[in-house]
Design a protein around this motif. Structure first.
Motif, short mmCIF file in Angstrom:
data_model
loop_
_atom_site.label_atom_id
_atom_site.label_comp_id
_atom_site.label_asym_id
_atom_site.label_seq_id
_atom_site.Cartn_x
_atom_site.Cartn_y
_atom_site.Cartn_z
N ARG A 8 90.77 35.75 -1.42
CA ARG A 8 92.07 35.24 -1.82
C ARG A 8 92.44 35.63 -3.24
O ARG A 8 93.30 35.01 -3.86
N ASP A 9 91.79 36.61 -3.81
CA ASP A 9 92.18 37.10 -5.12
C ASP A 9 93.53 37.81 -5.01
O ASP A 9 93.75 38.62 -4.11
N ALA A 10 94.44 37.51 -5.92
CA ALA A 10 95.75 38.15 -5.91
C ALA A 10 95.63 39.59 -6.39
O ALA A 10 95.00 39.87 -7.42
N TYR B 279 97.41 39.15 -1.40
CA TYR B 279 96.00 38.90 -1.65
C TYR B 279 95.15 40.11 -1.25
O TYR B 279 95.56 40.95 -0.45
#
Length: 248
Positions: A4-6, A31
């Motif tokens: 879920r890292d942008a 994401y």
């Protein structure tokens, strides 16, 4: 879908051309590992948004973050070097150069300090991945439309992006060819590249997108899964006014 890292974050992006506000206060996050679709009726502002993301236009207001860096004021070249690639709807390869040479150009100039031997090797590996290895020595103008689309994706991937923007890469393809292209986009994601794409063909959006951003009149109308946005009353109204029209 990946973590879920942008990887891409638009914050209130707007673009005005004289009296026309083509994109208005667009905010979304993409994401890592995600395939994100941007859809909307003709004139909704989708391509203007893509031009803001890639650096063709500078926003009138708002900010853009790529992989945690603020790239709002950076050039197209700087965004490419920072990990953003783009494949265009209208494919314009160097027609007299070979297919391999076209991809080598992307590999050579996509990152600073590129060396020709490594670029040529990376280009050939990408031709194999995109199904073009057998056409490596053909002049680019000899390719079919589907092969042209694959070449455009290969050239964009040669710049080693972490986020790839695709502008209606299915346009003009027959249904069977579009399904081949869907497989290609999936393979891009499987290689670790996040994909944001604009598309009018709704079955392609349904088959590919993890999430969908719907635009209308320059603004974000809805955001969610394909099922969620196609059940949204305002989205249904924007697409010919009926659920049947949306699915068509």
């Amino acid at each position: 879908m990946g973590g879920r890292d942008a990887v891409l974050r638009a914050e209130g992006l707007s673009k005005r051309f004289g009296g026309l506000l083509a994109v208005q206060n667009v905010t979304f996050t993409q994401y890592a590992g995600e395939i994100l679709a941007v859809i909307g009726p003709n004139g909704a502002g989708k391509t203007t948004l893509l031009n803001l993301l890639s650096g063709v236009y500078r926003p009138t207001s708002g900010r853009l973050h790529l992989l945690g860096q603020d790239v709002t004021d950076r050039s197209m070249e700087a965004r490419c070097h920072a990990g953003l690639g783009r494949a265009f709807q209208i494919v314009r390869p160097f027609p007299e150069m070979t297919v391999h040479e076209n991809v080598t150009v992307g590999a050579l100039f996509g990152k600073p300090g590129g060396r020709l031997p490594e670029a040529r090797e990376r280009a050939y590996a990408l031709l194999e991945r995109t199904g073009l290895a057998a056409h490596a020595d053909k002049a680019a103008h000899e390719l079919t439309l589907l092969q042209d689309k694959r070449l455009e994706v290969a050239r964009a991937l040669a710049t080693q992006p972490q986020v790839l923007l695709l502008d209606e890469v299915m346009a003009g393809l027959r249904p069977a060819e579009a399904q081949e292209a869907v497989g290609l986009v999936r393979s891009v994601r499987e290689s670790g590249v996040s994909v944001l794409f604009i598309e009018h063909i709704m079955p392609v959006v349904r088959d590919l997108a993890d999430r969908v951003v719907v635009m209308d009149q320059g603004q974000v109308l809805a955001e969610g899964t394909y099922r969620e946005v196609t059940a949204h009353p305002q989205v249904v109204a924007a697409y010919l006014g009926t659920e049947e029209g949306l699915r068509a």
